[in-house]
Design a protein around this motif. Sequence first.
Motif, short mmCIF file in Angstrom:
data_model
loop_
_atom_site.label_atom_id
_atom_site.label_comp_id
_atom_site.label_asym_id
_atom_site.label_seq_id
_atom_site.Cartn_x
_atom_site.Cartn_y
_atom_site.Cartn_z
N SER A 239 -3.27 13.15 -2.98
CA SER A 239 -3.76 13.40 -1.46
C SER A 239 -2.54 13.35 -0.73
CB SER A 239 -4.74 12.05 -1.05
OG SER A 239 -3.75 10.88 -1.29
N ASN A 240 -2.80 14.06 0.67
CA ASN A 240 -1.75 14.27 1.61
C ASN A 240 -1.70 12.89 2.43
OD1 ASN A 240 0.15 15.27 3.09
ND2 ASN A 240 -1.28 16.44 4.40
N LEU A 241 -0.82 11.82 2.14
CA LEU A 241 -0.74 10.73 2.66
C LEU A 241 -0.09 10.74 4.02
CD1 LEU A 241 0.10 8.43 -0.36
CD2 LEU A 241 -2.02 8.82 0.35
N SER A 242 -0.55 10.22 4.88
CA SER A 242 0.12 9.88 6.36
C SER A 242 1.28 9.29 6.39
CB SER A 242 -1.15 9.49 7.28
OG SER A 242 -1.47 8.22 6.94
N TYR A 243 1.93 9.27 7.54
CA TYR A 243 3.07 8.40 7.43
C TYR A 243 2.82 7.05 7.42
CZ TYR A 243 7.10 5.92 9.72
OH TYR A 243 8.16 4.89 9.95
N VAL A 244 1.88 6.61 8.14
CA VAL A 244 1.37 5.10 8.20
C VAL A 244 0.78 4.71 6.65
CG1 VAL A 244 -0.62 3.61 8.87
CG2 VAL A 244 0.60 5.25 10.68
N ILE A 245 0.21 5.37 6.13
CA ILE A 245 -0.20 4.95 4.87
C ILE A 245 0.76 4.81 3.83
CG2 ILE A 245 -1.72 5.61 2.54
CD1 ILE A 245 -3.45 7.03 4.67
N LYS A 246 1.99 5.67 3.94
CA LYS A 246 3.19 5.76 3.02
C LYS A 246 3.86 4.46 3.38
CE LYS A 246 3.96 10.62 2.63
NZ LYS A 246 4.77 11.74 2.74
N GLU A 247 3.89 3.91 4.64
CA GLU A 247 4.68 3.04 5.02
C GLU A 247 4.19 1.83 4.44
OE1 GLU A 247 7.59 2.27 7.03
OE2 GLU A 247 7.77 4.15 5.94
N PHE A 248 2.47 1.80 4.48
CA PHE A 248 1.81 0.56 4.05
C PHE A 248 1.93 0.24 2.62
CE2 PHE A 248 -1.94 -1.70 2.53
CZ PHE A 248 -2.11 -2.73 3.56
N ILE A 249 2.09 1.48 1.94
CA ILE A 249 2.28 1.26 0.34
C ILE A 249 3.78 0.61 -0.02
CG2 ILE A 249 2.65 2.77 -1.56
CD1 ILE A 249 0.56 4.67 -0.74
N HIS A 250 4.71 1.23 1.05
CA HIS A 250 6.06 0.76 0.66
C HIS A 250 6.19 -0.70 0.93
CE1 HIS A 250 7.70 5.08 1.24
NE2 HIS A 250 7.38 4.85 0.15
N PHE A 251 5.55 -1.21 2.18
CA PHE A 251 5.43 -2.51 2.52
C PHE A 251 4.79 -3.31 1.38
CE2 PHE A 251 3.78 -6.11 5.07
CZ PHE A 251 4.99 -6.26 6.06
N ALA A 252 3.56 -2.81 0.88
CA ALA A 252 2.96 -3.56 -0.18
C ALA A 252 3.92 -3.87 -1.52
CB ALA A 252 1.78 -2.82 -0.63
N GLU A 253 4.54 -2.62 -1.91
CA GLU A 253 5.56 -2.81 -2.99
C GLU A 253 6.44 -3.84 -2.83
OE1 GLU A 253 4.65 1.84 -4.46
OE2 GLU A 253 6.45 1.24 -3.36
N GLU A 254 6.90 -4.10 -1.49
CA GLU A 254 7.96 -5.12 -1.31
C GLU A 254 7.35 -6.44 -1.25
OE1 GLU A 254 10.10 -3.98 2.32
OE2 GLU A 254 10.83 -2.09 1.36
N LYS A 255 6.13 -6.55 -0.49
CA LYS A 255 5.70 -7.76 -0.27
C LYS A 255 4.82 -8.46 -1.56
CE LYS A 255 7.25 -8.19 3.59
NZ LYS A 255 8.25 -9.17 4.32
#
Length: 292
Positions: free
Chosen positions: A273-289
Amino acid sequence: MEIKHLQYFMEVTKTGSFTQAANQLYITQPAISRIIKSLEEELGTTLFIRSRKKLVLTEEGQVVYQHAKSIEAEYQTLLSNLGQFKQLKKGHMRIGLPSITNGFFFSQLIAPFHRQYPDITFQLEEDGSKRIEEKVHQGELDLGVVVLPATYGDFACHTFIHEGLKLVVPTSHRFARRKSMTLHELEEEAFIMFNKDFALRDSIVKACQEAGFKPKIILETSQLDFIEEMVASNIGVAILPDSTCQELTREVTVPVTNPAMEWKLALIWRRDSNLSYVIKEFIHFAEEKLHY
């Protein structure tokens, strides 16, 4: 040198007049004359041939004008990109959460992400793991929390829980004082389980069958609170993840061995899927937290 001063210089060049440029820029004629004079002193050259009829660029002025146009174009592109970036920090996310998560997912992830991105809005849907998978697969949800392994092969995922499952019984149950027990010992028990939309149910049923019996399911529901209430009322027993068991106050939990039962919980999204900036940021945030 300021961008604004180059913009004033370009307007004077366009109109050929300090007075007309001042009118267009809503400043006084003496003010714009001082700005051009200051620019000439900074560059160490004369920019205009001044006459009564019309201001004309000198050769040096023509060179400055060409560079000023390029700088102005880059500046406008910068402003545009910054505007888009700010807009990207606004958005809406649709996330599927299984009822069994008991709210810990919110406290560890949603709340701190919202503090960092206060203009992001969320649509949170509670459902079974299977239904969440289906909705992410069909594009009805952007992200989902599910039990692995996933049914569909087009998901990327981040696993953040890998833990054991425990038997949950009322305090009066004959197994309440056991330190551990085998799955086969539960053959005669009545089970209270999540319904068929939950992958956890399939895992438990499969484990029981591998242990040599078919579990006797007397009640199915989509609500964790109802399962807890029915177990506390001595209607039947349940098998739940360790993190969920830690929230219980009226029941006793017993580790199940031979076989040991485990589950994995992961955040999933469509790989193609063509992920938006917001969703990509959320995924990165989740991977860290979120990690186990």
